[in-house]
Write an enzyme that holds these catalytic residues in place. Structure first.
Site, PDB file in Angstrom:
ATOM      1  N   ASP A  15     -41.695   6.180 -38.195  1.00  0.00           N
ATOM      2  CA  ASP A  15     -41.533   6.453 -36.769  1.00  0.00           C
ATOM      3  C   ASP A  15     -42.908   6.721 -36.137  1.00  0.00           C
ATOM      4  O   ASP A  15     -43.869   7.058 -36.833  1.00  0.00           O
ATOM      5  CB  ASP A  15     -40.627   7.693 -36.643  1.00  0.00           C
ATOM      6  N   ASP A  74     -43.592   8.572 -32.582  1.00  0.00           N
ATOM      7  CA  ASP A  74     -43.748   9.851 -31.880  1.00  0.00           C
ATOM      8  C   ASP A  74     -43.350  11.021 -32.775  1.00  0.00           C
ATOM      9  O   ASP A  74     -42.233  11.075 -33.285  1.00  0.00           O
ATOM     10  CB  ASP A  74     -42.901   9.868 -30.603  1.00  0.00           C
TER      11      ASP A  74
HETATM   12 MG   LIG Z   1     -40.100  10.643 -33.381  1.00  0.00          MG
END
Ligand SMILES: [Mg+2]
Length: 152
Positions: A9, A11
Site C-alpha cells: 500500500d 499511504d
Molecule cells: Mg494506507
C-alpha cells in the site's frame, strides 16, 4: 522459482500522509477538513515512511513487489501525483524503477491475487485480501524493520 507476490500500500505504508499536511497552508487544511485526501496536490508532498525505501530494496530480490493503492475519487491530480511520487522516490529511467509497470490503483484490493498485502488499513478490500494481510502500524508490525524481520 517463482517469487511470492507482495503488494504494498502507499499511504501510511510507503508514503507518510501526515508529513504532507505539515506542508499545506492552514487555510487549505481547514477548507478540506474531514477530507484531506482531496487537497489539491497533497499526494505529491508526502515524505517516505521511515525505512520504506530501504525496505523495498531489501525485499525485491526475494519477492515480486507491486504497489497496490487506492486513489481518491474526487481529487483530480491524485493518480498522477501518486505515480510521480513512485518515480521520484524509486528513481531510475523507466524499467530501472523497481515498480516500473507494477503500480496498481484499485479500490477493490481483494480482487488482486497474491501472497501478501502490506497495508495499514482494512479498507478498500484490504481486509478481504485472499492472501496474508500484514497490518502495517499494528502492534505486531509497527514499522518497516518489523516487517523485514518477518519476511527476510
Ligand atoms: Mg494506507
Amino acid at each position: 522459482m517463482k517469487k511470492p507476490i507482495v503488494y504494498i500500500d502507499m499511504d501510511g505504508v510507503l508514503a507518510d500522509f501526515k508529513s504532507a499536511l505539515t506542508k499545506i497552508s492552514p487555510e487549505l487544511t481547514d477548507e478540506f477538513v474531514g477530507q484531506h485526501d482531496n487537497i489539491p496536490g497533497i499526494f505529491s508532498l508526502m515524505d517516505p515512511v521511515p525505512g520504506a525505501i530501504e525496505a523495498v530494496y531489501a525485499l525485491k530480490d526475494k519477492y515480486d513487489l507491486y504497489i497496490l493503492s487506492s486513489s481518491p475519487w474526487e481529487n483530480p491530480t491524485a493518480l498522477g501525483d501518486k505515480l510521480a511520487w513512485v518515480k521520484k522516490y524509486f528513481g531510475g529511467e523507466g524499467s530501472d524503477n523497481v515498480f516500473f509497470r507494477k503500480v496498481i490503483f484499485s479500490s477493490a484490493k481483494n480482487l488482486s491475487r497474491g501472497d501478501i498485502l502490506i497495508d495499514d488499513r482494512t479498507a478498500n478490500g484490504a481486509g478481504e485480501f485472499s492472501g496474508r494481510l500484514i497490518r502495517f502500524g499494528s502492534s505486531e508490525f509497527p514499522n518497516w524493520q518489523s516487517v523485514l524481520d518477518e519476511l527476510l
